[in-house]
Design a protein around this motif. Structure first.
Motif, PDB file in Angstrom:
ATOM      1  N   GLU A 289       2.606 -33.326 -13.714  1.00 35.90           N
ATOM      2  CA  GLU A 289       3.221 -31.998 -14.139  1.00 35.90           C
ATOM      3  C   GLU A 289       3.846 -32.326 -15.294  1.00 35.90           C
ATOM      4  O   GLU A 289       3.478 -31.246 -16.111  1.00 35.90           O
ATOM      5  CB  GLU A 289       4.423 -31.769 -13.132  1.00 35.90           C
ATOM      6  CG  GLU A 289       3.834 -31.252 -11.702  1.00 35.90           C
ATOM      7  CD  GLU A 289       4.879 -31.274 -10.534  1.00 35.90           C
ATOM      8  OE1 GLU A 289       6.031 -31.770 -11.012  1.00 35.90           O
ATOM      9  OE2 GLU A 289       4.556 -30.524  -9.595  1.00 35.90           O
ATOM     10  N   SER A 290       4.316 -33.266 -15.810  1.00 37.26           N
ATOM     11  CA  SER A 290       4.615 -33.392 -17.220  1.00 37.26           C
ATOM     12  C   SER A 290       3.765 -33.507 -18.044  1.00 37.26           C
ATOM     13  O   SER A 290       3.854 -33.073 -19.063  1.00 37.26           O
ATOM     14  CB  SER A 290       5.410 -34.782 -17.252  1.00 37.26           C
ATOM     15  OG  SER A 290       6.658 -34.873 -16.278  1.00 37.26           O
ATOM     16  N   ALA A 291       2.316 -34.301 -17.662  1.00 29.11           N
ATOM     17  CA  ALA A 291       1.351 -34.314 -18.655  1.00 29.11           C
ATOM     18  C   ALA A 291       0.744 -32.950 -19.029  1.00 29.11           C
ATOM     19  O   ALA A 291       0.544 -32.762 -20.004  1.00 29.11           O
ATOM     20  CB  ALA A 291       0.244 -35.274 -18.096  1.00 29.11           C
ATOM     21  N   LEU A 292       0.854 -32.080 -17.964  1.00 24.94           N
ATOM     22  CA  LEU A 292       0.159 -30.669 -18.249  1.00 24.94           C
ATOM     23  C   LEU A 292       1.333 -30.171 -18.944  1.00 24.94           C
ATOM     24  O   LEU A 292       0.722 -29.305 -19.935  1.00 24.94           O
ATOM     25  CB  LEU A 292       0.059 -30.039 -16.892  1.00 24.94           C
ATOM     26  CG  LEU A 292      -1.090 -30.516 -15.882  1.00 24.94           C
ATOM     27  CD1 LEU A 292      -0.822 -29.886 -14.533  1.00 24.94           C
ATOM     28  CD2 LEU A 292      -2.319 -30.529 -16.366  1.00 24.94           C
ATOM     29  N   ALA A 293       2.513 -30.219 -19.059  1.00 25.13           N
ATOM     30  CA  ALA A 293       3.650 -29.514 -19.656  1.00 25.13           C
ATOM     31  C   ALA A 293       3.440 -29.776 -21.190  1.00 25.13           C
ATOM     32  O   ALA A 293       3.522 -29.173 -22.157  1.00 25.13           O
ATOM     33  CB  ALA A 293       4.842 -29.700 -19.162  1.00 25.13           C
ATOM     34  N   GLU A 294       3.162 -31.175 -21.310  1.00 24.31           N
ATOM     35  CA  GLU A 294       3.082 -31.481 -22.880  1.00 24.31           C
ATOM     36  C   GLU A 294       1.914 -31.477 -23.458  1.00 24.31           C
ATOM     37  O   GLU A 294       1.793 -31.941 -24.779  1.00 24.31           O
ATOM     38  CB  GLU A 294       3.592 -33.245 -22.953  1.00 24.31           C
ATOM     39  CG  GLU A 294       4.979 -33.454 -22.069  1.00 24.31           C
ATOM     40  CD  GLU A 294       5.040 -34.893 -21.634  1.00 24.31           C
ATOM     41  OE1 GLU A 294       4.102 -35.885 -21.816  1.00 24.31           O
ATOM     42  OE2 GLU A 294       6.102 -35.212 -21.131  1.00 24.31           O
ATOM     43  N   ALA A 295       0.773 -31.197 -22.794  1.00 28.50           N
ATOM     44  CA  ALA A 295      -0.344 -30.859 -23.858  1.00 28.50           C
ATOM     45  C   ALA A 295      -0.235 -29.811 -24.782  1.00 28.50           C
ATOM     46  O   ALA A 295       0.511 -29.099 -24.623  1.00 28.50           O
ATOM     47  CB  ALA A 295      -1.739 -30.491 -22.676  1.00 28.50           C
ATOM     48  N   ASN A 296      -1.100 -30.148 -25.772  1.00 29.75           N
ATOM     49  CA  ASN A 296      -0.745 -29.681 -27.115  1.00 29.75           C
ATOM     50  C   ASN A 296      -2.374 -29.626 -28.012  1.00 29.75           C
ATOM     51  O   ASN A 296      -2.631 -30.744 -28.297  1.00 29.75           O
ATOM     52  CB  ASN A 296       0.540 -30.340 -28.004  1.00 29.75           C
ATOM     53  CG  ASN A 296       0.958 -29.484 -29.209  1.00 29.75           C
ATOM     54  OD1 ASN A 296      -0.071 -28.442 -29.499  1.00 29.75           O
ATOM     55  ND2 ASN A 296       1.996 -29.367 -29.515  1.00 29.75           N
ATOM     56  N   ALA A 297      -2.782 -28.444 -28.164  1.00 26.97           N
ATOM     57  CA  ALA A 297      -3.827 -28.182 -28.981  1.00 26.97           C
ATOM     58  C   ALA A 297      -3.694 -28.760 -30.381  1.00 26.97           C
ATOM     59  O   ALA A 297      -4.792 -29.196 -31.103  1.00 26.97           O
ATOM     60  CB  ALA A 297      -4.211 -26.678 -28.956  1.00 26.97           C
ATOM     61  N   THR A 298      -2.371 -28.877 -30.793  1.00 20.96           N
ATOM     62  CA  THR A 298      -2.480 -29.119 -32.395  1.00 20.96           C
ATOM     63  C   THR A 298      -2.251 -30.707 -32.376  1.00 20.96           C
ATOM     64  O   THR A 298      -2.359 -31.370 -33.535  1.00 20.96           O
ATOM     65  CB  THR A 298      -1.205 -28.796 -32.950  1.00 20.96           C
ATOM     66  OG1 THR A 298       0.158 -29.254 -32.435  1.00 20.96           O
ATOM     67  CG2 THR A 298      -1.189 -27.106 -32.774  1.00 20.96           C
ATOM     68  N   THR A 299      -2.118 -31.688 -31.402  1.00 16.49           N
ATOM     69  CA  THR A 299      -2.256 -32.884 -31.348  1.00 16.49           C
ATOM     70  C   THR A 299      -3.502 -33.370 -31.977  1.00 16.49           C
ATOM     71  O   THR A 299      -4.724 -33.109 -31.633  1.00 16.49           O
ATOM     72  CB  THR A 299      -2.053 -33.484 -29.945  1.00 16.49           C
ATOM     73  OG1 THR A 299      -0.710 -32.945 -29.309  1.00 16.49           O
ATOM     74  CG2 THR A 299      -1.839 -35.197 -30.051  1.00 16.49           C
ATOM     75  N   PRO A 300      -3.521 -34.065 -33.072  1.00 14.60           N
ATOM     76  CA  PRO A 300      -4.811 -34.650 -33.664  1.00 14.60           C
ATOM     77  C   PRO A 300      -5.501 -35.717 -32.755  1.00 14.60           C
ATOM     78  O   PRO A 300      -4.913 -36.431 -31.821  1.00 14.60           O
ATOM     79  CB  PRO A 300      -4.233 -35.559 -34.715  1.00 14.60           C
ATOM     80  CG  PRO A 300      -2.756 -35.911 -34.539  1.00 14.60           C
ATOM     81  CD  PRO A 300      -2.322 -34.838 -33.552  1.00 14.60           C
ATOM     82  N   PHE A 301      -6.781 -35.970 -32.967  1.00 15.15           N
ATOM     83  CA  PHE A 301      -7.676 -36.744 -32.125  1.00 15.15           C
ATOM     84  C   PHE A 301      -7.292 -38.269 -32.529  1.00 15.15           C
ATOM     85  O   PHE A 301      -7.113 -38.519 -33.715  1.00 15.15           O
ATOM     86  CB  PHE A 301      -9.053 -36.478 -32.082  1.00 15.15           C
ATOM     87  CG  PHE A 301      -9.758 -35.481 -31.148  1.00 15.15           C
ATOM     88  CD1 PHE A 301      -8.817 -35.008 -30.093  1.00 15.15           C
ATOM     89  CD2 PHE A 301     -10.734 -34.794 -31.728  1.00 15.15           C
ATOM     90  CE1 PHE A 301      -9.401 -33.976 -29.320  1.00 15.15           C
ATOM     91  CE2 PHE A 301     -11.046 -33.628 -30.881  1.00 15.15           C
ATOM     92  CZ  PHE A 301     -10.634 -33.149 -29.888  1.00 15.15           C
TER      93      PHE A 301
END
Length: 363
Positions: free
Chosen positions: A339-351
């Protein structure tokens, strides 16, 4: 000892690869060329695996075409009666090599795509690759190989799933595998950037279901939902040490692709042991067979013979204990990590791109 016999061998011939995909499931500490086992070692491994009962062989990597003996190994497998698949990026599949594979008796080629949008495909791969991939696909169709297109799905390409399916069809694929990212190896490093939203997943599922109907009797479409949005974990390879064998470039033998991530285990090596001994007697393959290893809630759960507690590699990666319930399961005491991982996902995080190095390389 087990009465089970393996059906499939994945031969990871090398970790060398021209692509740098941020979702790569290979370990962070990649095997270098000087540590790879020899052609003769690979032939012995394939022969011993066939004697164990293996029917299918995947020649994989990294990029298996980096090695010069891949056609020779395909011919050896054909002589043993194995059905073989070349799992490739398509880079390096020239006409000359494709014809050699045909002569060697290789039946099936799988080519990976990163997206239907050319620019984004090359951004994900970390290298110019689209033109070579499409040329390779054309060769595969021309020479009559069975042909699969594999696409790893994630936040950066999931919205173009219809275009991806259309592209696979245009290429003449017999089958397209639409597999959402598994979060171990480089995929776990890049989880925040790769994790799709619930809306993306639901929309993609609906599109894939419609496409299955539209292509019925033609191209087969497989859509694998992401674990993180499931209620229960998947039955990883039908259970630990039941049907699957993986041999790494340096000769370690594993029950699944991600098992090198479980650092508390010792890995048997083909340089020291036969495949028969490894399958039947090695502590690694015995570690999670059956259910005696299970802890609560898995040990008393009615699903323990359905999903076998889920993925041991994922359990270790997220909890530090491979005997824990896979945190994907909503019954797991560690489900809050999902649940925490889903909440922290962020499209602006670089690969962070895959490199032949133990050090992650930021975008």
């Amino acid at each position: 000892m087990t009465s089970e016999r393996p059906t499939t061998l994945l031969a990871e011939l090398t970790h060398r690869c021209p692509l740098h995909c941020p979702y790569c499931s290979n370990p962070l500490d990649l095997v270098r060329a000087e540590k790879e086992i020899s052609t003769e070692d690979w032939k012995r491994v394939i022969t011993e695996a066939r004697a164990l009962g293996v029917l299918q062989l995947g020649l994989s990597g990294g990029e298996p075409l980096v090695r010069k003996d891949t056609e020779e190994l395909a011919a050896h497998a054909r002589g043993l009666g194995l059905y073989s698949t070349l799992v490739t990026s398509g880079l390096g599949l020239t006409r000359q090599r494709a014809e050699k594979f045909k002569e060697a008796g290789l039946e099936h080629i799988q080519i990976s795509l990163q997206d239907a949008d050319d620019d984004n495909a090359e951004r994900i791969a970390g290298v110019r690759s689209v033109k070579q991939k499409r040329a390779a696909a054309a060769l595969v169709r021309e020479l009559g190989f069975a042909f699969t297109v594999n696409v790893v799905l994630h936040r950066a390409n999931l919205d173009r799933i219809q275009q991806i399916i259309d592209l696979a069809s245009e290429m003449g694929a017999d089958r397209v595998e639409l597999a959402n990212t598994q979060y171990y190896g480089w995929g776990l490093v890049n989880r925040d950037a790769l994790m799709p939203t619930r809306e993306q997943v639901d929309r993609a599922f609906e599109i894939a279901e419609r496409a299955k109907q539209a292509h019925r009797g033609g191209m087969q479409i497989l859509f694998v939902l992401p674990d993180y949005y499931e209620k229960y974990p998947k039955a990883c390879y039908g259970g630990w040490g039941k049907v699957y064998l993986v041999v790494t470039p340096d000769g370690k033998v594993l029950p699944c692709h991600g098992a090198t991530n479980i650092t508390t285990l010792e890995y048997p090596n083909v340089r020291e042991h036969s495949m028969e001994w490894i399958w039947q007697q090695s502590p690694l393959f015995e570690a999670f067979r059956g259910d005696s290893w299970m802890k609560s809630p898995c040990s008393t759960c009615e699903r323990k013979c359905v999903d076998f507690g889920g993925c041991r590699c994922q359990a270790f990666a997220l909890t530090g204990d491979a005997a824990m319930a896979d945190p994907i399961c909503t019954l797991s005491p560690h489900h809050h990590l999902i649940e925490s991982a889903l909440a922290e996902a962020n499209a602006t995080t670089p690969f962070v791109y895959r490199k032949l190095s133990s050090e992650p390389q930021p975008a």
